[in-house]
Design a protein around this motif. Sequence first.
Motif, PDB file in Angstrom:
ATOM      1  N   THR A  26     -28.002 -13.299 -68.339  1.00  0.00           N
ATOM      2  CA  THR A  26     -27.272 -14.017 -69.386  1.00  0.00           C
ATOM      3  C   THR A  26     -25.772 -13.793 -69.250  1.00  0.00           C
ATOM      4  OG1 THR A  26     -29.145 -13.770 -70.882  1.00  0.00           O
ATOM      5  CG2 THR A  26     -27.046 -14.326 -71.884  1.00  0.00           C
ATOM      6  N   ASN A  27     -25.390 -12.526 -68.984  1.00  0.00           N
ATOM      7  CA  ASN A  27     -23.968 -12.214 -68.824  1.00  0.00           C
ATOM      8  C   ASN A  27     -23.383 -12.918 -67.605  1.00  0.00           C
ATOM      9  OD1 ASN A  27     -23.850 -10.637 -71.082  1.00  0.00           O
ATOM     10  ND2 ASN A  27     -24.206  -8.713 -70.013  1.00  0.00           N
ATOM     11  N   ALA A  33     -19.833 -19.626 -66.643  1.00  0.00           N
ATOM     12  CA  ALA A  33     -19.458 -20.716 -67.550  1.00  0.00           C
ATOM     13  C   ALA A  33     -18.007 -20.559 -68.010  1.00  0.00           C
ATOM     14  CB  ALA A  33     -20.400 -20.736 -68.753  1.00  0.00           C
ATOM     15  N   ASP A  34     -17.611 -19.322 -68.334  1.00  0.00           N
ATOM     16  CA  ASP A  34     -16.227 -19.066 -68.759  1.00  0.00           C
ATOM     17  C   ASP A  34     -15.237 -19.426 -67.654  1.00  0.00           C
ATOM     18  OD1 ASP A  34     -16.959 -18.205 -71.271  1.00  0.00           O
ATOM     19  OD2 ASP A  34     -16.856 -16.076 -70.789  1.00  0.00           O
ATOM     20  N   GLU A  35     -15.616 -19.133 -66.421  1.00  0.00           N
ATOM     21  CA  GLU A  35     -14.736 -19.452 -65.294  1.00  0.00           C
ATOM     22  C   GLU A  35     -14.587 -20.964 -65.132  1.00  0.00           C
ATOM     23  OE1 GLU A  35     -12.075 -19.254 -62.415  1.00  0.00           O
ATOM     24  OE2 GLU A  35     -12.750 -17.575 -63.639  1.00  0.00           O
ATOM     25  N   LEU A  57     -16.491 -28.698 -67.373  1.00  0.00           N
ATOM     26  CA  LEU A  57     -16.991 -28.357 -68.711  1.00  0.00           C
ATOM     27  C   LEU A  57     -18.477 -28.698 -68.852  1.00  0.00           C
ATOM     28  CD1 LEU A  57     -13.889 -29.488 -70.754  1.00  0.00           C
ATOM     29  CD2 LEU A  57     -14.789 -27.153 -70.655  1.00  0.00           C
ATOM     30  N   GLU A  58     -18.898 -29.761 -68.222  1.00  0.00           N
ATOM     31  CA  GLU A  58     -20.331 -30.095 -68.240  1.00  0.00           C
ATOM     32  C   GLU A  58     -21.141 -29.037 -67.499  1.00  0.00           C
ATOM     33  OE1 GLU A  58     -20.315 -34.092 -66.755  1.00  0.00           O
ATOM     34  OE2 GLU A  58     -20.210 -34.961 -68.780  1.00  0.00           O
ATOM     35  N   LYS A  59     -20.591 -28.505 -66.407  1.00  0.00           N
ATOM     36  CA  LYS A  59     -21.245 -27.401 -65.695  1.00  0.00           C
ATOM     37  C   LYS A  59     -21.362 -26.175 -66.600  1.00  0.00           C
ATOM     38  CE  LYS A  59     -20.078 -28.227 -60.826  1.00  0.00           C
ATOM     39  NZ  LYS A  59     -19.346 -27.670 -59.656  1.00  0.00           N
ATOM     40  N   LEU A  63     -24.905 -24.224 -68.301  1.00  0.00           N
ATOM     41  CA  LEU A  63     -25.213 -22.792 -68.271  1.00  0.00           C
ATOM     42  C   LEU A  63     -25.347 -22.215 -69.670  1.00  0.00           C
ATOM     43  CD1 LEU A  63     -22.753 -21.707 -65.434  1.00  0.00           C
ATOM     44  CD2 LEU A  63     -25.253 -21.721 -65.293  1.00  0.00           C
ATOM     45  N   VAL A  64     -24.462 -22.636 -70.588  1.00  0.00           N
ATOM     46  CA  VAL A  64     -24.475 -22.127 -71.976  1.00  0.00           C
ATOM     47  C   VAL A  64     -24.384 -23.334 -72.914  1.00  0.00           C
ATOM     48  CG1 VAL A  64     -23.459 -20.454 -73.573  1.00  0.00           C
ATOM     49  CG2 VAL A  64     -23.203 -20.102 -71.118  1.00  0.00           C
ATOM     50  N   PRO A  65     -25.517 -24.002 -73.150  1.00  0.00           N
ATOM     51  CA  PRO A  65     -25.488 -25.296 -73.858  1.00  0.00           C
ATOM     52  C   PRO A  65     -24.964 -25.247 -75.287  1.00  0.00           C
ATOM     53  CG  PRO A  65     -27.611 -24.924 -72.784  1.00  0.00           C
ATOM     54  CD  PRO A  65     -26.867 -23.644 -72.714  1.00  0.00           C
TER      55      PRO A  65
END
Length: 202
Positions: A26-27, A33-35, A57-59, A63-65
């Motif tokens: 998860t991390n 996703a943050d990157e 941003l869609e990528k 990862l984190v919907p």
Amino acid sequence: MHLLLKYIFITYFFLQFMFISLLGQTNDKQKKADEYARQAIALIDEQQKYDDAIGLLEKALRLVPKNLIYQYELAYVYYAKKEFAKTIKYLKKNLNKKEATASYYQLLGNAYDLSEKTEKAEQVFLKGIKKFPDAGQLYAELGGIYYRQNNNDKAVAAWEKGIENAPSFASNYYWTTLLYCNSSEKIWGLLYGEIFLNLEPM
């Protein structure tokens, strides 16, 4: 009894190991996703490469919907592209979530306003003010709607309420100054103008 305790002990540590492994995954997803989001924001701010930013941003959202920050940034890109229907789509569904900030209400209200759905924009700003009574930008936007409708009384009432509840937010002083300086009560324009200049020195 000892065998049972040993079994419980082994099972407990196996579950702990599985939990830590899942947490690590998860991390990793969150970091990736943050990157993507950071890269997207850089493309928006520095180069205005909106389509590339949307892809990133869609990528991130795959990862984190449920991440509201990514959804807000995606809505903002569509707003910058003047695709207001998509802006509304991404913001409207999250408006009642506790993580939604005053910026959500501001961007959604503006998207409605620019889509010529002024009544919906007004409702969004009023709803946002109820949730965030110290969000000066929402009073500024609401007053702007009334001002464009030539309803100066409601406009100044909104801006003055914004001044009362968010005294350090400069825009409400600016618009109140402008309105009063074009009225018969210019003294109020001078007073508000002086406060504006103290907050936003030239």
